[in-house]
Write a protein that holds these residues in place. Structure first.
Motif, PDB file in Angstrom:
ATOM      1  N   PHE A  53     -11.116   3.027   3.191  1.00 18.57           N
ATOM      2  CA  PHE A  53     -10.188   2.040   3.743  1.00 18.57           C
ATOM      3  C   PHE A  53      -9.426   2.628   4.924  1.00 18.57           C
ATOM      4  CE2 PHE A  53      -5.739   0.433   3.567  1.00 18.57           C
ATOM      5  CZ  PHE A  53      -5.998  -0.844   4.068  1.00 18.57           C
ATOM      6  N   ALA A  54      -8.983   3.878   4.796  1.00 16.46           N
ATOM      7  CA  ALA A  54      -8.259   4.527   5.901  1.00 16.46           C
ATOM      8  C   ALA A  54      -9.164   4.689   7.115  1.00 16.46           C
ATOM      9  CB  ALA A  54      -7.729   5.888   5.438  1.00 16.46           C
ATOM     10  N   ILE A  55     -10.421   5.040   6.886  1.00 16.35           N
ATOM     11  CA  ILE A  55     -11.359   5.185   8.003  1.00 16.35           C
ATOM     12  C   ILE A  55     -11.569   3.841   8.702  1.00 16.35           C
ATOM     13  CG2 ILE A  55     -13.765   5.696   8.577  1.00 16.35           C
ATOM     14  CD1 ILE A  55     -13.741   7.790   6.362  1.00 16.35           C
ATOM     15  N   ARG A  56     -11.678   2.781   7.911  1.00 11.32           N
ATOM     16  CA  ARG A  56     -11.840   1.452   8.511  1.00 11.32           C
ATOM     17  C   ARG A  56     -10.643   1.092   9.374  1.00 11.32           C
ATOM     18  NH1 ARG A  56     -13.052  -3.098   4.312  1.00 11.32           N
ATOM     19  NH2 ARG A  56     -12.063  -1.667   2.850  1.00 11.32           N
ATOM     20  N   LEU A  57      -9.432   1.364   8.886  1.00 10.34           N
ATOM     21  CA  LEU A  57      -8.237   1.050   9.666  1.00 10.34           C
ATOM     22  C   LEU A  57      -8.188   1.863  10.959  1.00 10.34           C
ATOM     23  CD1 LEU A  57      -5.313   0.586   7.110  1.00 10.34           C
ATOM     24  CD2 LEU A  57      -6.623  -1.152   8.329  1.00 10.34           C
ATOM     25  N   ILE A  58      -8.595   3.134  10.905  1.00 10.41           N
ATOM     26  CA  ILE A  58      -8.611   3.970  12.111  1.00 10.41           C
ATOM     27  C   ILE A  58      -9.602   3.413  13.121  1.00 10.41           C
ATOM     28  CG2 ILE A  58      -9.214   6.251  12.992  1.00 10.41           C
ATOM     29  CD1 ILE A  58      -8.113   7.415  10.375  1.00 10.41           C
ATOM     30  N   LEU A  59     -10.772   3.015  12.650  1.00 14.09           N
ATOM     31  CA  LEU A  59     -11.772   2.446  13.557  1.00 14.09           C
ATOM     32  C   LEU A  59     -11.268   1.146  14.172  1.00 14.09           C
ATOM     33  CD1 LEU A  59     -15.066   3.103  11.536  1.00 14.09           C
ATOM     34  CD2 LEU A  59     -14.235   4.322  13.567  1.00 14.09           C
TER      35      LEU A  59
ATOM     36  N   GLU B   1      -1.649  -0.811  24.873  1.00 13.18           N
ATOM     37  CA  GLU B   1      -2.861  -0.358  24.182  1.00 13.18           C
ATOM     38  C   GLU B   1      -2.539   0.166  22.787  1.00 13.18           C
ATOM     39  OE1 GLU B   1      -4.957   2.309  26.753  1.00 13.18           O
ATOM     40  OE2 GLU B   1      -5.207   0.797  28.320  1.00 13.18           O
ATOM     41  N   ILE B   2      -1.427   0.907  22.665  1.00 14.33           N
ATOM     42  CA  ILE B   2      -1.028   1.376  21.341  1.00 14.33           C
ATOM     43  C   ILE B   2      -0.674   0.184  20.454  1.00 14.33           C
ATOM     44  CG2 ILE B   2       0.699   2.679  20.049  1.00 14.33           C
ATOM     45  CD1 ILE B   2       0.903   4.573  22.435  1.00 14.33           C
ATOM     46  N   GLY B   3       0.118  -0.740  21.010  1.00 20.86           N
ATOM     47  CA  GLY B   3       0.537  -1.900  20.235  1.00 20.86           C
ATOM     48  C   GLY B   3      -0.633  -2.777  19.822  1.00 20.86           C
ATOM     49  N   THR B   4      -1.621  -2.928  20.707  1.00 19.24           N
ATOM     50  CA  THR B   4      -2.789  -3.733  20.364  1.00 19.24           C
ATOM     51  C   THR B   4      -3.576  -3.079  19.242  1.00 19.24           C
ATOM     52  OG1 THR B   4      -2.919  -4.499  22.661  1.00 19.24           O
ATOM     53  CG2 THR B   4      -4.842  -4.864  21.274  1.00 19.24           C
ATOM     54  N   GLY B   5      -3.701  -1.744  19.289  1.00 19.85           N
ATOM     55  CA  GLY B   5      -4.385  -1.046  18.203  1.00 19.85           C
ATOM     56  C   GLY B   5      -3.676  -1.232  16.875  1.00 19.85           C
ATOM     57  N   VAL B   6      -2.343  -1.067  16.880  1.00 19.06           N
ATOM     58  CA  VAL B   6      -1.570  -1.249  15.645  1.00 19.06           C
ATOM     59  C   VAL B   6      -1.663  -2.696  15.170  1.00 19.06           C
ATOM     60  CG1 VAL B   6       0.745  -1.206  14.657  1.00 19.06           C
ATOM     61  CG2 VAL B   6      -0.009   0.659  16.162  1.00 19.06           C
ATOM     62  N   ALA B   7      -1.531  -3.645  16.101  1.00 16.73           N
ATOM     63  CA  ALA B   7      -1.571  -5.060  15.727  1.00 16.73           C
ATOM     64  C   ALA B   7      -2.924  -5.444  15.146  1.00 16.73           C
ATOM     65  CB  ALA B   7      -1.249  -5.921  16.944  1.00 16.73           C
ATOM     66  N   LEU B   8      -3.993  -4.918  15.752  1.00 16.10           N
ATOM     67  CA  LEU B   8      -5.324  -5.280  15.257  1.00 16.10           C
ATOM     68  C   LEU B   8      -5.570  -4.664  13.877  1.00 16.10           C
ATOM     69  CD1 LEU B   8      -7.344  -7.074  16.705  1.00 16.10           C
ATOM     70  CD2 LEU B   8      -8.681  -5.047  17.229  1.00 16.10           C
ATOM     71  N   ALA B   9      -5.089  -3.441  13.669  1.00 10.07           N
ATOM     72  CA  ALA B   9      -5.234  -2.831  12.343  1.00 10.07           C
ATOM     73  C   ALA B   9      -4.439  -3.610  11.297  1.00 10.07           C
ATOM     74  CB  ALA B   9      -4.777  -1.371  12.382  1.00 10.07           C
ATOM     75  N   ALA B  10      -3.220  -4.027  11.667  1.00 10.76           N
ATOM     76  CA  ALA B  10      -2.411  -4.828  10.738  1.00 10.76           C
ATOM     77  C   ALA B  10      -3.071  -6.177  10.468  1.00 10.76           C
ATOM     78  CB  ALA B  10      -1.011  -5.025  11.314  1.00 10.76           C
TER      79      ALA B  10
ATOM     80  N   ALA C 156      -8.576  -9.350   6.277  1.00  9.73           N
ATOM     81  CA  ALA C 156      -9.803  -8.930   5.599  1.00  9.73           C
ATOM     82  C   ALA C 156      -9.551  -8.216   4.282  1.00  9.73           C
ATOM     83  CB  ALA C 156     -10.625  -8.014   6.518  1.00  9.73           C
ATOM     84  N   VAL C 157      -8.392  -7.575   4.137  1.00 12.47           N
ATOM     85  CA  VAL C 157      -8.115  -6.837   2.906  1.00 12.47           C
ATOM     86  C   VAL C 157      -7.217  -7.660   1.982  1.00 12.47           C
ATOM     87  CG1 VAL C 157      -7.149  -4.714   1.936  1.00 12.47           C
ATOM     88  CG2 VAL C 157      -8.379  -4.652   4.125  1.00 12.47           C
ATOM     89  N   ARG C 158      -6.099  -8.088   2.477  1.00 17.09           N
ATOM     90  CA  ARG C 158      -5.165  -8.855   1.654  1.00 17.09           C
ATOM     91  C   ARG C 158      -5.556 -10.323   1.564  1.00 17.09           C
ATOM     92  NH1 ARG C 158      -0.111 -11.463   2.299  1.00 17.09           N
ATOM     93  NH2 ARG C 158       1.260 -11.167   0.517  1.00 17.09           N
TER      94      ARG C 158
END
Length: 545
Positions: free
Chosen positions: A4-10, A82-91, A97-99
């Motif tokens: 799950f952590a690897i998926r979030l990083i990707l 770019e940082i915010g988009t990465g965090v937003a997309l992971a959230a 997909a998870v919750r």
């Protein structure tokens, strides 16, 4: 957990790449385009950009060398985007997909899940739309314009996604015996395997949401009568007002100066009559039409009733079960499945239709602290909870249990030869049908239980005599509701007139009919018997009206 952590990083890295594309679009498609993006042309006098310069997030630290051309700290905003988009997309991935945040409130059980492919198509579609929204929003912030280079491809891409992958749209969960031909859908599954079934025994399907989708979406965000819901409504309105106000990002002297300039401009605009009137009047209108919960403890601070453990309501001290170990919220008990209850407007009596398990449907008058017998009795009959069958007609026995409403002509109960599931209604006190005054109007879901539930029925009961009568419906063929309609509920108008809600779709379907009760045909001189044919016990008279 590691996977799950690897998926979030990707997903985060993919979001950073999406942010990099958005940055390129922001500076390329703007009216006053600027070569800030590392994918754009190289500014005059600057060394060529390398592959490392184009690496999302990291590249901006290297491009700090171009501050002499674009201004100090110019690279902060694209870096944060770019940082915010990465965090937003992971959230977003975690939530969708998870919750399963888009549909969990519609599932009713954590044991039900949608196919993985459908959920990821939804996430993919929303990620693309997020990138387009970011590019459009930041160009709008900079220049108060959204160019056709964003809106046209974005619109076409959205339509293409909706056409080729319609399940990528917002989801709606429906219970149907089979999917509709005109609605693309995927079946929901149990985590343990096999198809998920709804409360009516039909399969659960996930379909694209439409304007008439009955389920709340997103779960709890728009729940009426709560302060968070009001904040969502007012916040959306204020954001729209902000979008209308003139504001341009002047970043050549740094972001702090640009924010100060926007703040001064907004303060000036919102202090003038047009925008001030728009903000104040709209906010007042939203607050006025919002429905607050009158039971919320904060809305009745003078009440002496104690607040519930979860802080959401008060518990009347007059409730009968206040001793240690008892549940103080309980007013009465011993019901199997109360399906609709209402208060008699003439005397305040609480009347409830209670659905039986296999044999008897009943109508009860609820009293404080009353025990209505389930599962010792079903109606006036003793009940075998092991076999699910009734045993003998035993009114008043055992002592202490309250039987259905009765009178000199009978008891307000019937067996499954006359229906399968009672639909509670209202005591009528309107003026349109004087002969019905004081009668309890109710229905039954269907006369035929299988293979498909069909042919709902409309009744009324005399609460004094204990007699049940069925409405005659001569305007319909065979005197029954047309098109195999089933009866699901009743409504009471402000004028006291009654409405019946019927449908021939699934219980949570999107179609139905509302009938108004306006008149009735006088009863014939000889009525039919409403009998307990299965039980061969205590027949009572049912007259058709």
């Amino acid at each position: 957990m590691l996977l799950f952590a690897i998926r979030l990083i990707l997903v985060f890295l993919g979001g950073a790449c999406l942010g990099s594309i958005a940055n390129w679009a922001i500076y390329t498609f703007a009216w006053n385009s600027r070569p800030i993006s590392p994918w754009g042309r190289v500014p005059e006098g600057m060394p060529p950009r390398s592959g490392r310069d184009r690496v999302p997030i990291v590249g901006w630290f290297l491009l700090n060398r171009e501050a002499a051309v674009f201004g100090p700290r110019y690279w902060w905003r694209p870096l944060l985007l770019e940082i915010g988009t990465g965090v937003a997309l992971a959230a977003l991935y975690w939530w969708e997909a998870v919750r399963l945040g888009l549909i969990q409130g519609q599932l009713g059980s954590a044991l039900v899940v949608p196919p993985t492919g459908a959920i990821h198509w939804q996430f993919f579609g929303h990620a693309i739309l997020l990138g387009l929204m970011l590019a459009a929003s930041f160009i709008d912030i900079d220049e108060k314009i959204i160019p056709d280079a964003i809106t046209v491809p974005g619109t076409l891409l959205g339509l293409l996604l909706a056409t080729l992958v319609p399940i990528s749209l917002l989801p709606n969960v429906m219970e149907r015996r089979a999917p509709l031909d005109e609605v693309p859908s995927v079946g929901l599954l149990l985590r343990s395997g096999g198809p998920a079934l709804g409360p009516n025994g039909d399969k659960l399907w996930m379909e694209p949401a439409t304007a008439v989708a009955p389920a709340d979406w997103p779960p709890n965000w728009g729940t009426p009568r709560t302060w968070p819901a009001l904040a969502v409504g007012v916040g959306c309105y204020w954001l729209w007002c902000f979008a209308l106000a003139p504001r341009i990002w002047r970043g050549s002297r740094g972001p702090w100066f640009a924010l100060q300039l926007i703040g001064v401009r907004l303060k000036r605009e919102f202090s003038r009559p047009p925008m001030r009137l728009l903000v104040v009047s709209g906010t007042v209108f939203i607050v006025c039409v919002w429905r607050f919960d009158p039971l919320n403890p904060t809305l009745n601070p003078t009440s002496t009733d104690p607040i519930s453990p979860n802080g959401q309501y008060r518990i009347p001290t007059s409730n009968p079960f206040q001793a240690p170990g008892q549940v103080p919220e309980i007013y009465a008990y011993g019901f199997r499945n109360p399906y609709r209850f209402s208060f008699d407007s003439a005397n305040g009596d609480l009347i409830v239709g209670d659905v039986g398990q296999n044999t008897v449907e009943e109508i009860d008058r609820v009293v404080k602290g009353g025990n209505y017998g389930w599962n010792t009795k079903e109606g006036t009959f003793t009940f075998n909870s092991t076999t699910g069958t009734v045993i003998a007609n035993s009114p008043g026995v055992p002592a202490g249990l309250i039987d259905p409403i009765s009178g000199p002509l009978g008891t307000l109960e019937y067996d499954h030869q006359d229906g399968i599931s009672i639909t509670g209604g209202f005591v009528y006190h309107g003026t349109g049908i004087p002969a019905l005054d004081g009668k309890y109007v109710f229905g039954d879901l269907a006369l035929t239980p299988a293979p498909v539930r069909i042919d709902g029925r409309l009744f009324y009961a005399d609460l004094q005599t204990g007699q049940i009568s069925e409405f005659q419906l001569p305007q319909f063929s065979n005197g029954k509701l047309p098109d195999q309609l089933t009866v699901h509920g009743f409504g009471l108008g402000g004028d006291g007139e009654l409405y019946a809600m019927v449908t021939n779709t699934a219980a949570n379907g999107t179609g139905g009919i509302v009938y108004k009760l306006v008149s009735f045909v006088p009863e014939p001189t000889s009525g039919a018997l409403l009998s307990f044919g299965i039980l061969l016990l205590n027949s009572k008279r049912r007259r058709r009206k």
